[in-house]
Design a protein around this motif. Sequence first.
Motif, PDB file in Angstrom:
ATOM      1  N   PHE A  27       0.811  -1.223   0.000  1.00  0.00           N
ATOM      2  CA  PHE A  27       0.000   0.000   0.000  1.00  0.00           C
ATOM      3  C   PHE A  27       0.841   1.268   0.000  1.00  0.00           C
ATOM      4  N   ILE A  28       2.171   1.114  -0.020  1.00  0.00           N
ATOM      5  CA  ILE A  28       3.028   2.315   0.008  1.00  0.00           C
ATOM      6  C   ILE A  28       2.825   3.175  -1.238  1.00  0.00           C
ATOM      7  N   GLN A  29       2.855   2.562  -2.397  1.00  0.00           N
ATOM      8  CA  GLN A  29       2.741   3.339  -3.637  1.00  0.00           C
ATOM      9  C   GLN A  29       1.370   4.004  -3.771  1.00  0.00           C
ATOM     10  N   PRO A  30       0.235   3.340  -3.455  1.00  0.00           N
ATOM     11  CA  PRO A  30      -1.056   4.056  -3.520  1.00  0.00           C
ATOM     12  C   PRO A  30      -1.135   5.241  -2.571  1.00  0.00           C
ATOM     13  N   VAL A  31      -0.445   5.125  -1.440  1.00  0.00           N
ATOM     14  CA  VAL A  31      -0.446   6.246  -0.496  1.00  0.00           C
ATOM     15  C   VAL A  31       0.415   7.389  -1.016  1.00  0.00           C
ATOM     16  N   VAL A  32       1.581   7.051  -1.572  1.00  0.00           N
ATOM     17  CA  VAL A  32       2.506   8.076  -2.056  1.00  0.00           C
ATOM     18  C   VAL A  32       2.016   8.691  -3.368  1.00  0.00           C
ATOM     19  N   GLU A  33       1.469   7.863  -4.243  1.00  0.00           N
ATOM     20  CA  GLU A  33       0.982   8.329  -5.547  1.00  0.00           C
ATOM     21  C   GLU A  33      -0.489   7.940  -5.688  1.00  0.00           C
ATOM     22  N   PRO A  34      -1.378   8.609  -4.959  1.00  0.00           N
ATOM     23  CA  PRO A  34      -2.788   8.192  -4.942  1.00  0.00           C
ATOM     24  C   PRO A  34      -3.485   8.405  -6.286  1.00  0.00           C
ATOM     25  N   SER A  35      -4.257   7.373  -6.666  1.00  0.00           N
ATOM     26  CA  SER A  35      -5.130   7.467  -7.831  1.00  0.00           C
ATOM     27  C   SER A  35      -6.209   6.411  -7.674  1.00  0.00           C
ATOM     28  N   LEU A  36      -7.381   6.677  -8.254  1.00  0.00           N
ATOM     29  CA  LEU A  36      -8.489   5.746  -8.089  1.00  0.00           C
ATOM     30  C   LEU A  36      -8.147   4.380  -8.689  1.00  0.00           C
ATOM     31  N   ARG A  37      -7.576   4.369  -9.879  1.00  0.00           N
ATOM     32  CA  ARG A  37      -7.238   3.100 -10.528  1.00  0.00           C
ATOM     33  C   ARG A  37      -6.235   2.313  -9.699  1.00  0.00           C
ATOM     34  N   LEU A  38      -5.219   3.014  -9.161  1.00  0.00           N
ATOM     35  CA  LEU A  38      -4.189   2.318  -8.363  1.00  0.00           C
ATOM     36  C   LEU A  38      -4.785   1.729  -7.094  1.00  0.00           C
ATOM     37  N   TRP A  39      -5.664   2.506  -6.450  1.00  0.00           N
ATOM     38  CA  TRP A  39      -6.278   2.017  -5.227  1.00  0.00           C
ATOM     39  C   TRP A  39      -7.213   0.825  -5.503  1.00  0.00           C
ATOM     40  N   LEU A  40      -8.002   0.931  -6.567  1.00  0.00           N
ATOM     41  CA  LEU A  40      -8.915  -0.169  -6.880  1.00  0.00           C
ATOM     42  C   LEU A  40      -8.138  -1.451  -7.208  1.00  0.00           C
ATOM     43  N   GLY A  41      -7.073  -1.309  -8.023  1.00  0.00           N
ATOM     44  CA  GLY A  41      -6.264  -2.479  -8.352  1.00  0.00           C
ATOM     45  C   GLY A  41      -5.599  -3.074  -7.129  1.00  0.00           C
ATOM     46  N   THR A  42      -5.076  -2.203  -6.264  1.00  0.00           N
ATOM     47  CA  THR A  42      -4.396  -2.678  -5.051  1.00  0.00           C
ATOM     48  C   THR A  42      -5.362  -3.388  -4.124  1.00  0.00           C
ATOM     49  N   LEU A  43      -6.533  -2.790  -3.879  1.00  0.00           N
ATOM     50  CA  LEU A  43      -7.501  -3.399  -2.962  1.00  0.00           C
ATOM     51  C   LEU A  43      -8.050  -4.715  -3.526  1.00  0.00           C
ATOM     52  N   THR A  44      -8.264  -4.754  -4.842  1.00  0.00           N
ATOM     53  CA  THR A  44      -8.794  -5.978  -5.449  1.00  0.00           C
ATOM     54  C   THR A  44      -7.821  -7.146  -5.285  1.00  0.00           C
ATOM     55  N   LEU A  45      -6.557  -6.912  -5.618  1.00  0.00           N
ATOM     56  CA  LEU A  45      -5.576  -7.989  -5.492  1.00  0.00           C
ATOM     57  C   LEU A  45      -5.291  -8.322  -4.024  1.00  0.00           C
ATOM     58  N   PHE A  46      -5.426  -7.337  -3.143  1.00  0.00           N
ATOM     59  CA  PHE A  46      -5.233  -7.605  -1.714  1.00  0.00           C
ATOM     60  C   PHE A  46      -6.314  -8.563  -1.208  1.00  0.00           C
ATOM     61  N   VAL A  47      -7.576  -8.338  -1.652  1.00  0.00           N
ATOM     62  CA  VAL A  47      -8.666  -9.230  -1.246  1.00  0.00           C
ATOM     63  C   VAL A  47      -8.436 -10.633  -1.802  1.00  0.00           C
ATOM     64  N   VAL A  48      -7.988 -10.703  -3.066  1.00  0.00           N
ATOM     65  CA  VAL A  48      -7.687 -12.018  -3.651  1.00  0.00           C
ATOM     66  C   VAL A  48      -6.595 -12.704  -2.847  1.00  0.00           C
ATOM     67  N   PHE A  49      -5.579 -11.946  -2.467  1.00  0.00           N
ATOM     68  CA  PHE A  49      -4.490 -12.546  -1.677  1.00  0.00           C
ATOM     69  C   PHE A  49      -4.990 -13.036  -0.327  1.00  0.00           C
ATOM     70  N   LEU A  50      -5.910 -12.277   0.303  1.00  0.00           N
ATOM     71  CA  LEU A  50      -6.446 -12.714   1.596  1.00  0.00           C
ATOM     72  C   LEU A  50      -7.134 -14.074   1.473  1.00  0.00           C
ATOM     73  N   VAL A  51      -7.854 -14.277   0.380  1.00  0.00           N
ATOM     74  CA  VAL A  51      -8.509 -15.563   0.157  1.00  0.00           C
ATOM     75  C   VAL A  51      -7.456 -16.664  -0.018  1.00  0.00           C
ATOM     76  N   VAL A  52      -6.447 -16.378  -0.845  1.00  0.00           N
ATOM     77  CA  VAL A  52      -5.389 -17.355  -1.085  1.00  0.00           C
ATOM     78  C   VAL A  52      -4.649 -17.676   0.217  1.00  0.00           C
ATOM     79  N   PHE A  53      -4.301 -16.658   0.971  1.00  0.00           N
ATOM     80  CA  PHE A  53      -3.571 -16.834   2.225  1.00  0.00           C
ATOM     81  C   PHE A  53      -4.399 -17.649   3.219  1.00  0.00           C
ATOM     82  N   SER A  54      -5.699 -17.363   3.280  1.00  0.00           N
ATOM     83  CA  SER A  54      -6.581 -18.085   4.201  1.00  0.00           C
ATOM     84  C   SER A  54      -6.636 -19.570   3.851  1.00  0.00           C
TER      85      SER A  54
END
Length: 365
Positions: A27-54
């Motif tokens: 989440f460092i890059q979305p915070v440093v260089e905020p944009s809607l597309r970057l945040w949506l992509g980051t959050l989407t893959l983060f949720v996918v990773f949470l499922v995989v990790f679980s």
Amino acid sequence: MMNEKSISARQKPASALLWLSYTAFFFIQPVVEPSLRLWLGTLTLFVVFLVVFSIYIRTDSETWRRWMIAATFAIGLASFPWNGGASTFFVYTAAFLPFSVATTGWVLTFFSLEAFSILGESYWFHLHWQNAAFAIFLLLVIGAGNIFFAEQRRADCKLRMAHEEIEALAALAERERIARDLHDVLGHTLSLIVLKAELAGRLVERDPQRAATEIGDVERTARTALAEVREAIGGYRARGLAAEIETARRTLDAAEVTLTVENDMGNAKLTAAEETVLALALREAVTNIVRHAKAKNCRLRFVSEGGRRKLLVEDDGEHALVREGNGLRGMRERIEALGGSLRLERERGTRLFIELPLRAEGVVS
């Protein structure tokens, strides 16, 4: 750096939340260089990773774990071109892979393929080489460290299994020892008690004084049997050949069998293990004579010749038993454990031959 503890999270899903702290780099890059597309992509893959990790920390299937590791690496590749913090997923891959693939060679092969994949992607998307180098550095360093932890854990697991197997074998051997010794101790002593009780019953009318003496012997023998049972459970130690010969003489006398001892066993230089084995063998042999032989005479002979110690127990009775029972089987096992041999002949009486190797003086067994 994630290590072996990260794998223990499989059994403790709640504690695995700690290892999710590494995703903060994503989440460092979305915070440093905020944009809607970057945040949506980051959050989407983060949720996918949470499922995989679980799935990874909860499943018991090695196949599923490996697929989840591959999915984690794929998430890293999918997000690395537009989010440099995606190297976090390469860290997870490096941390988990050594624990899911047992062969170090295969682990290194997968690490190499992952490194080439990162390089290829960086070249294809014209990414900064510093990001690729940093991601590969994390992959190799953390992977190498966790290879060590994984091998150590497998070695500890093998050692623990070996210890458990040794403990199980020791417990089995101890149960067998107690069973053999209880058979020898109780079989001999109870036979003596029965003989003396029968003798006392025959004498109670015509010789009350001697009958009372025999009853007294029965009481003392029963007390001795109780002590011997306790010794057998706690770790039996023979009282010595000399004492066993005297016990054998009393037992055979009560059965009206004459015992002849041609050599003095008590003076032989025997180790504790040899004396215990011979004493128990003599006890079992006398018990069998009293129970089954209907003998009148018994001869006991002990010699040392030809590099062997030889014990002969011979009687002139008629043995009805031809099958080897628990007593003889236990006797044979003890003797063979010392490198000796046991032979039984049943022609015109019974002869029991026991041989033990003659050890050099000063050798302690």
